[in-house]
Design a protein around this motif. Structure first.
Motif, PDB file in Angstrom:
ATOM      1  N   ASN A 244      49.547  38.453  22.987  1.00 61.11           N
ATOM      2  CA  ASN A 244      49.842  38.425  21.749  1.00 61.11           C
ATOM      3  C   ASN A 244      48.712  37.945  20.815  1.00 61.11           C
ATOM      4  N   ARG A 245      47.626  37.496  21.400  1.00 65.06           N
ATOM      5  CA  ARG A 245      46.373  36.997  20.673  1.00 65.06           C
ATOM      6  C   ARG A 245      45.313  38.238  20.927  1.00 65.06           C
ATOM      7  N   GLY A 246      45.729  39.499  21.425  1.00 63.22           N
ATOM      8  CA  GLY A 246      44.720  40.494  21.752  1.00 63.22           C
ATOM      9  C   GLY A 246      43.853  40.470  22.965  1.00 63.22           C
ATOM     10  N   PHE A 247      44.252  39.603  23.773  1.00 70.08           N
ATOM     11  CA  PHE A 247      43.326  39.600  25.150  1.00 70.08           C
ATOM     12  C   PHE A 247      43.830  40.708  26.087  1.00 70.08           C
ATOM     13  N   ALA A 248      42.616  41.291  26.778  1.00 72.61           N
ATOM     14  CA  ALA A 248      42.794  42.010  27.610  1.00 72.61           C
ATOM     15  C   ALA A 248      43.010  41.501  29.003  1.00 72.61           C
ATOM     16  N   PRO A 249      43.987  41.742  29.914  1.00 70.55           N
ATOM     17  CA  PRO A 249      43.992  40.928  31.215  1.00 70.55           C
ATOM     18  C   PRO A 249      43.533  41.455  32.460  1.00 70.55           C
ATOM     19  N   HIS A 250      42.969  40.994  33.299  1.00 62.83           N
ATOM     20  CA  HIS A 250      42.822  41.341  34.678  1.00 62.83           C
ATOM     21  C   HIS A 250      43.280  40.318  35.439  1.00 62.83           C
ATOM     22  N   LEU A 251      43.629  40.822  36.894  1.00 65.06           N
ATOM     23  CA  LEU A 251      44.133  40.002  37.755  1.00 65.06           C
ATOM     24  C   LEU A 251      43.664  40.256  39.158  1.00 65.06           C
ATOM     25  N   ILE A 252      43.360  39.322  39.744  1.00 70.64           N
ATOM     26  CA  ILE A 252      42.903  39.079  41.139  1.00 70.64           C
ATOM     27  C   ILE A 252      43.895  38.252  41.975  1.00 70.64           C
ATOM     28  N   TYR A 253      44.219  39.302  43.015  1.00 68.02           N
ATOM     29  CA  TYR A 253      45.434  38.748  43.916  1.00 68.02           C
ATOM     30  C   TYR A 253      44.967  38.437  45.301  1.00 68.02           C
ATOM     31  N   VAL A 254      45.280  37.402  45.760  1.00 71.53           N
ATOM     32  CA  VAL A 254      44.704  37.469  47.069  1.00 71.53           C
ATOM     33  C   VAL A 254      45.800  37.040  48.198  1.00 71.53           C
ATOM     34  N   TYR A 255      45.565  37.672  49.481  1.00 71.15           N
ATOM     35  CA  TYR A 255      46.524  37.567  50.446  1.00 71.15           C
ATOM     36  C   TYR A 255      45.969  36.679  51.648  1.00 71.15           C
ATOM     37  N   ASN A 256      46.663  35.861  52.299  1.00 75.79           N
ATOM     38  CA  ASN A 256      46.464  35.479  53.722  1.00 75.79           C
ATOM     39  C   ASN A 256      47.830  35.166  54.545  1.00 75.79           C
ATOM     40  N   ASP A 257      47.568  35.472  55.797  1.00 71.27           N
ATOM     41  CA  ASP A 257      48.985  35.165  56.573  1.00 71.27           C
ATOM     42  C   ASP A 257      49.330  33.700  56.668  1.00 71.27           C
ATOM     43  N   ALA A 258      50.620  33.482  56.808  1.00 78.09           N
ATOM     44  CA  ALA A 258      51.220  32.212  56.528  1.00 78.09           C
ATOM     45  C   ALA A 258      50.639  31.202  57.548  1.00 78.09           C
ATOM     46  N   GLU A 259      50.398  31.371  58.667  1.00 74.37           N
ATOM     47  CA  GLU A 259      49.856  30.331  59.710  1.00 74.37           C
ATOM     48  C   GLU A 259      48.427  30.134  59.369  1.00 74.37           C
ATOM     49  N   THR A 260      47.485  30.968  58.846  1.00 76.08           N
ATOM     50  CA  THR A 260      46.411  30.526  58.493  1.00 76.08           C
ATOM     51  C   THR A 260      46.248  29.764  57.112  1.00 76.08           C
ATOM     52  N   GLY A 261      47.252  30.514  56.141  1.00 73.72           N
ATOM     53  CA  GLY A 261      47.263  29.706  54.851  1.00 73.72           C
ATOM     54  C   GLY A 261      47.641  28.334  55.085  1.00 73.72           C
TER      55      GLY A 261
ATOM     56  N   ASP B 287      42.305  41.028  50.632  1.00 72.41           N
ATOM     57  CA  ASP B 287      43.012  40.608  51.927  1.00 72.41           C
ATOM     58  C   ASP B 287      42.033  39.509  52.548  1.00 72.41           C
ATOM     59  N   ASN B 288      42.522  38.408  52.656  1.00 71.02           N
ATOM     60  CA  ASN B 288      41.847  37.507  53.348  1.00 71.02           C
ATOM     61  C   ASN B 288      42.590  36.965  54.607  1.00 71.02           C
ATOM     62  N   SER B 289      43.322  37.809  55.261  1.00 75.13           N
ATOM     63  CA  SER B 289      44.194  37.362  56.404  1.00 75.13           C
ATOM     64  C   SER B 289      43.028  36.800  57.672  1.00 75.13           C
ATOM     65  N   HIS B 290      43.651  35.974  58.196  1.00 74.67           N
ATOM     66  CA  HIS B 290      42.749  35.157  59.063  1.00 74.67           C
ATOM     67  C   HIS B 290      41.599  34.671  58.820  1.00 74.67           C
ATOM     68  N   ASN B 291      41.438  34.220  57.488  1.00 73.54           N
ATOM     69  CA  ASN B 291      40.160  33.834  56.821  1.00 73.54           C
ATOM     70  C   ASN B 291      39.010  34.778  57.107  1.00 73.54           C
ATOM     71  N   ASN B 292      39.205  36.142  56.908  1.00 75.80           N
ATOM     72  CA  ASN B 292      38.156  36.701  57.291  1.00 75.80           C
ATOM     73  C   ASN B 292      37.392  37.323  55.900  1.00 75.80           C
ATOM     74  N   GLY B 293      37.286  36.760  54.873  1.00 80.55           N
ATOM     75  CA  GLY B 293      36.360  36.507  53.691  1.00 80.55           C
ATOM     76  C   GLY B 293      36.885  37.050  52.534  1.00 80.55           C
ATOM     77  N   GLY B 294      37.936  37.742  52.600  1.00 78.16           N
ATOM     78  CA  GLY B 294      38.272  38.289  51.266  1.00 78.16           C
ATOM     79  C   GLY B 294      38.135  39.818  51.056  1.00 78.16           C
ATOM     80  N   ARG B 295      38.666  40.648  51.924  1.00 76.37           N
ATOM     81  CA  ARG B 295      38.132  42.141  51.810  1.00 76.37           C
ATOM     82  C   ARG B 295      38.756  42.946  50.899  1.00 76.37           C
ATOM     83  N   ARG B 296      38.183  43.623  49.992  1.00 78.87           N
ATOM     84  CA  ARG B 296      38.753  44.197  48.927  1.00 78.87           C
ATOM     85  C   ARG B 296      39.539  45.525  49.468  1.00 78.87           C
ATOM     86  N   VAL B 297      40.778  45.436  49.065  1.00 75.97           N
ATOM     87  CA  VAL B 297      41.644  46.933  49.319  1.00 75.97           C
ATOM     88  C   VAL B 297      42.342  47.376  48.162  1.00 75.97           C
TER      89      VAL B 297
END
Length: 285
Positions: A169-186, A233-243
């Motif tokens: 509503n204020r005219g801002f253009a949005p970006h979204l960074i979405y990160v995944y990790n498996d439940a046990e590691t998280g 994708d940061n599964s098993h704390n692999n560093g956050g691979r772009r997918v």
């Protein structure tokens, strides 16, 4: 954070001194006053106190936050009334009150700089958003360049929708960074964070929230087709691979009975390890 802590100390001393002077008569100055104990306020009382001191609290935060809205940092302003990071539930609404005003102020600041861009970060507790961003230089650069960064888990998609709408509503253009990790590691990451920063996530809360992300990629694509969307994708704390988003649609948020038992076993292993304080253990119950 040192600046916030110093400002907060000054704020508390100012509030405490004001209250003390108001209650003193001339005769009282000859009598040594007892040391005032910190006032502990929770729930609705914390919200009311926050509302009465909202402008000062927001000013303290804005002095040192750059372009970042971080709910963990805004709640830290409430330590003077009893917040310890182990009792988030008691201060959640008070924190939201600060967040709502900080968000507006950050957009005001960005507009004044002619930078109507906003970046949202999303991902389950302990997924490793900060690590993943640091391992992706282009996205780390994006964080520094946008007008506003709204940090959060955003497990509640309706809250995410509200924040996107307010900025839109204020005219801002949005970006979204979405990160995944498996439940046990998280959840293991959450336990490590508890040791080092006193931020507690109960096993029950983790189990309840994790499945809420199922189908999230599809939801974003359907409701925000023009939003710039980055999946890590940061599964098993692999560093956050772009997918790609198609790869991200394969992320598994199923919470089975077997997985629940594994998470409880992780919790118990930390309790048995002797690494947690009695207060931290109590916060997990």
């Amino acid at each position: 954070m040192k600046t916030i802590q110093l400002w907060m100390t000054a704020l508390v001393l100012t509030i405490g001194s004001s209250a003390a002077l108001t209650s003193c008569s001339n005769e009282d100055y000859a009598v040594q006053q007892p040391i005032q104990q910190p006032v502990i306020l929770k729930g609705k009382a914390a919200v009311e106190w926050t509302r009465n001191h909202l402008d000062s609290l927001v000013n303290v935060y804005m002095a040192d936050c750059g372009n970042l809205l971080d709910p963990d940092m805004t709640r830290d302003l409430l330590k003077c009334i009893g917040y310890t990071r182990l009792n988030v539930f008691d201060y959640r609404e008070a924190g939201w009150l600060i967040d709502s005003v900080v968000f507006i102020r950050l957009m005001d600041r960005a507009e004044a700089a002619n930078n109507r861009t906003i970046l949202f970060t999303m991902g389950m507790y302990g997924c490793g958003k900060t690590t993943s961003l640091n391992n992706n230089p282009d996205l780390k650069k994006l964080v520094s360049e946008v007008g506003v960064v709204s940090e959060g888990a955003y497990n509640n998609v309706k809250y995410f929708d509200e924040m996107v709408a307010k900025s839109g509503n204020r005219g801002f253009a949005p970006h979204l960074i979405y990160v995944y990790n498996d439940a046990e590691t998280g959840y293991t990451n959450c336990m490590e964070r508890l040791i080092h920063s006193n931020r507690a996530v109960t096993c029950e809360a983790y189990i309840a929230v994790f499945p809420q992300y199922q189908g999230r990629v599809e939801y974003i694509e359907e409701h925000y087709p023009d939003m710039k969307f980055y999946c890590l994708d940061n599964s098993h704390n692999n560093g956050g691979r772009r997918v790609t988003t198609e790869e991200a649609k394969q992320w598994d948020y199923t919470m089975t009975e077997d997985l629940q038992q594994k998470l409880y076993a992780i919790k118990q292993s930390y309790i048995d390890s002797g690494k947690l304080t009695a207060e931290q253990i109590a916060a997990l119950q």
